[in-house]
Design a protein around this motif. Structure first.
Motif, PDB file in Angstrom:
ATOM      1  N   SER A 219       0.851  -1.197   0.000  1.00 27.95           N
ATOM      2  CA  SER A 219       0.000   0.000   0.000  1.00 27.95           C
ATOM      3  C   SER A 219       0.878   1.236   0.000  1.00 27.95           C
ATOM      4  CB  SER A 219      -0.927   0.008   1.222  1.00 27.95           C
ATOM      5  OG  SER A 219      -0.175   0.098   2.430  1.00 27.95           O
ATOM      6  N   TYR A 220       0.377   2.286  -0.686  1.00 29.52           N
ATOM      7  CA  TYR A 220       1.090   3.564  -0.764  1.00 29.52           C
ATOM      8  C   TYR A 220       0.134   4.654  -0.304  1.00 29.52           C
ATOM      9  CZ  TYR A 220       3.457   7.656  -2.754  1.00 29.52           C
ATOM     10  OH  TYR A 220       4.051   8.884  -2.936  1.00 29.52           O
ATOM     11  N   ALA A 221       0.543   5.378   0.762  1.00 32.31           N
ATOM     12  CA  ALA A 221      -0.308   6.421   1.347  1.00 32.31           C
ATOM     13  C   ALA A 221       0.418   7.753   1.300  1.00 32.31           C
ATOM     14  CB  ALA A 221      -0.660   6.066   2.795  1.00 32.31           C
ATOM     15  N   VAL A 230      -3.198   0.864  -3.634  1.00 29.46           N
ATOM     16  CA  VAL A 230      -3.332  -0.284  -2.743  1.00 29.46           C
ATOM     17  C   VAL A 230      -3.676  -1.506  -3.586  1.00 29.46           C
ATOM     18  CG1 VAL A 230      -4.553  -1.312  -0.774  1.00 29.46           C
ATOM     19  CG2 VAL A 230      -4.166   1.164  -0.848  1.00 29.46           C
ATOM     20  N   LEU A 231      -3.022  -2.632  -3.281  1.00 35.08           N
ATOM     21  CA  LEU A 231      -3.397  -3.932  -3.836  1.00 35.08           C
ATOM     22  C   LEU A 231      -3.831  -4.794  -2.661  1.00 35.08           C
ATOM     23  CD1 LEU A 231      -3.491  -5.702  -6.420  1.00 35.08           C
ATOM     24  CD2 LEU A 231      -1.225  -6.574  -5.764  1.00 35.08           C
ATOM     25  N   ILE A 232      -5.091  -5.299  -2.702  1.00 34.65           N
ATOM     26  CA  ILE A 232      -5.633  -5.976  -1.535  1.00 34.65           C
ATOM     27  C   ILE A 232      -6.607  -7.070  -1.948  1.00 34.65           C
ATOM     28  CG2 ILE A 232      -7.475  -4.235  -1.322  1.00 34.65           C
ATOM     29  CD1 ILE A 232      -7.366  -4.633   1.734  1.00 34.65           C
ATOM     30  N   ILE A 239      -9.452  -9.859  -5.595  1.00 31.03           N
ATOM     31  CA  ILE A 239      -8.335  -8.957  -5.394  1.00 31.03           C
ATOM     32  C   ILE A 239      -8.637  -7.623  -6.074  1.00 31.03           C
ATOM     33  CG2 ILE A 239      -7.040  -9.725  -7.437  1.00 31.03           C
ATOM     34  CD1 ILE A 239      -4.490  -9.534  -5.599  1.00 31.03           C
ATOM     35  N   GLU A 240      -8.282  -6.517  -5.411  1.00 30.25           N
ATOM     36  CA  GLU A 240      -8.671  -5.196  -5.883  1.00 30.25           C
ATOM     37  C   GLU A 240      -7.447  -4.281  -5.970  1.00 30.25           C
ATOM     38  OE1 GLU A 240     -13.199  -4.935  -4.023  1.00 30.25           O
ATOM     39  OE2 GLU A 240     -11.507  -4.063  -2.915  1.00 30.25           O
ATOM     40  N   LEU A 241      -7.510  -3.352  -6.941  1.00 28.52           N
ATOM     41  CA  LEU A 241      -6.524  -2.287  -7.073  1.00 28.52           C
ATOM     42  C   LEU A 241      -7.213  -0.971  -6.781  1.00 28.52           C
ATOM     43  CD1 LEU A 241      -3.723  -1.165  -7.967  1.00 28.52           C
ATOM     44  CD2 LEU A 241      -4.652  -1.075 -10.303  1.00 28.52           C
ATOM     45  N   LEU A 242      -6.656  -0.217  -5.809  1.00 27.02           N
ATOM     46  CA  LEU A 242      -7.200   1.093  -5.461  1.00 27.02           C
ATOM     47  C   LEU A 242      -6.225   2.166  -5.924  1.00 27.02           C
ATOM     48  CD1 LEU A 242      -8.570  -0.958  -3.381  1.00 27.02           C
ATOM     49  CD2 LEU A 242      -8.870   1.040  -1.889  1.00 27.02           C
ATOM     50  N   ILE A 243      -6.749   3.166  -6.641  1.00 25.57           N
ATOM     51  CA  ILE A 243      -5.995   4.355  -7.025  1.00 25.57           C
ATOM     52  C   ILE A 243      -6.790   5.558  -6.556  1.00 25.57           C
ATOM     53  CG2 ILE A 243      -4.975   5.697  -8.913  1.00 25.57           C
ATOM     54  CD1 ILE A 243      -3.662   3.030  -8.708  1.00 25.57           C
ATOM     55  N   LEU A 288     -10.215   4.164 -14.111  1.00 27.95           N
ATOM     56  CA  LEU A 288      -9.766   4.026 -12.728  1.00 27.95           C
ATOM     57  C   LEU A 288      -8.964   5.283 -12.360  1.00 27.95           C
ATOM     58  CD1 LEU A 288      -9.398   2.440 -10.111  1.00 27.95           C
ATOM     59  CD2 LEU A 288      -7.434   1.289 -11.153  1.00 27.95           C
ATOM     60  N   ALA A 289      -9.613   6.201 -11.626  1.00 27.90           N
ATOM     61  CA  ALA A 289      -9.002   7.483 -11.243  1.00 27.90           C
ATOM     62  C   ALA A 289      -8.373   8.173 -12.456  1.00 27.90           C
ATOM     63  CB  ALA A 289      -7.972   7.286 -10.138  1.00 27.90           C
TER      64      ALA A 289
END
Length: 381
Positions: A219-221, A230-232, A239-243, A288-289
């Motif tokens: 994760s990168y904050a 975030v990869l979670i 499994i999900e990718l958050l941007i 995605l973002a």
């Protein structure tokens, strides 16, 4: 230091040779004077006086064949000096007995005495110089020996440390991070941070059989946004990718306890993303973002999802397993490059975040271990 020591020894040897030449020349002059005095013992004072005055200045410069050992040179010269003094005293006694005092040339006697005195002073000066140079050479040799011993001891200590395994890895990238428990305190941290990014590719090898869900590989904050990247895989969700807190579900299946190579690409243009598993593209998407640049200066964590920058971990979202070769590029890698990395035919470290030992810290009981070779990881698939 060895070259300086050799130069010093050569210079000392040259000095001794020059001193031999000088002493040999002086010895030859004394021998000639002694011969003149011996020949004059059987003649009258007047004729002898004329001959002495005429030939006193005709000394020859010749090199005496003297031993090279300074101690032998000094001993031989001392014996020669003593012999000359004895001869001069004997000659004076004979002259006093056989010739009237008025017939003895005072200037010649004084000249001989001066020459002997000068020779003696020069001899003593050369002896003193030899002693000084010998002492200096001894001191320099001792200092050089001490420096050499110090350097050798330091090398031996370093070799001992290496033999004890202070560096556990053959190369800076041949290691893995192990996170065996689902806790909120085991994690790894990347020392480097990210610049502002308009595209990226993230690749890593991971192995996990955790259930339900493997957790958060990374994760990168950044300030103001804990879910910048975030990869979670959390619970029973895919499994999900958050941007920037926006979500895309990825068609990846990696919780079988085997090594898998994962790559994710993203670009701010239209928010395009791609997901690769073991070199094969399994999914792609957009929106995605979109048009959101990745913010710089944040914290990159391995194994935990951040609710604040660098902290507030949730044990239920922790990654359980092993990971290696985590790299980030500031561009979208080509599909053939990703395939070559996954099948071990090329080694291409990330140009933004490479996988090197001194760039990864572990905390809370997380450990670093030597990793299986790339070929061994392929056999695990």
């Amino acid at each position: 230091p060895e070259e300086e020591l050799k130069a010093t020894v050569l210079q000392l040897r040259e000095t001794v040779l020059q001193q031999k030449e000088t002493i040999g020349s002086q010895r030859e002059a004394i021998r000639e004077l002694t011969g003149k005095l011996s020949r004059c013992e059987g003649t009258d004072g007047k004729s002898g006086t004329g001959t002495w005055k005429k030939e006193l200045g005709k000394g020859k410069d010749t090199m005496g064949d003297l031993p090279r050992d300074p101690a032998q040179v000094i001993d031989q010269l001392s014996r020669t000096m003593q012999t000359l003094k004895d001869r001069l005293e004997s000659l004076e006694h004979q002259l006093r007995a056989n010739v009237s005092y008025a017939a003895l040339p005072n200037d010649l006697r004084e000249m001989l005495q001066r020459r002997l005195g000068d020779l003696e002073r020069q001899l003593l000066s050369k002896v003193a110089e030899l002693e000084d140079e010998k002492s200096l050479l001894h001191n320099e040799t001792s200092a050089h020996r001490q420096k050499t011993e110090t350097a050798l001891n330091a090398l031996l200590e370093r070799v001992s440390e290496l033999e004890k395994g202070s560096s556990a890895f053959k190369a800076p990238d041949e290691f893995k991070v192990s996170l065996p428990l689902r806790t909120n305190y085991l994690y790894g941290k990347i020392k480097k941070t990210l610049p502002e990014l308009y595209a990226f590719t993230v690749c890593l090898w991971l192995r996990s059989s955790a259930s339900p869900g493997i957790g958060t590989p990374f994760s990168y904050a950044v300030p103001g946004q804990a879910n910048e990247i975030v990869l979670i895989e959390w619970g029973n969700n895919p499994i999900e990718l958050l941007i920037n807190d926006k979500v895309a579900q990825l068609p990846l299946f990696i919780s079988d306890g085997k090594w898998h190579h994962i790559c994710i690409t993203w670009t701010t243009r239209d928010g395009m993303w791609e997901a690769f598993q073991d070199g094969e593209k399994l999914g792609t998407g957009e929106n995605l973002a979109p048009w959101h640049p990745i913010k710089p200066g944040g914290v990159l964590i391995l194994g935990q999802e951040q609710d604040t920058v660098g902290g507030r971990f949730d044990a239920t979202q922790a990654f359980v397993g092993e990971m290696s070769q985590f790299s980030i590029w500031d561009r979208v890698l080509k599909a053939e490059d990703i395939m070559n990395i996954a099948n071990c035919s090329t080694n291409m470290p990330g140009n933004i975040i490479p996988w090197v030992d001194n760039n990864v810290d572990v905390f809370g009981g997380a450990t670093k271990w030597p990793v299986e070779t790339c070929e061994e990881r392929l056999l695990d698939l």
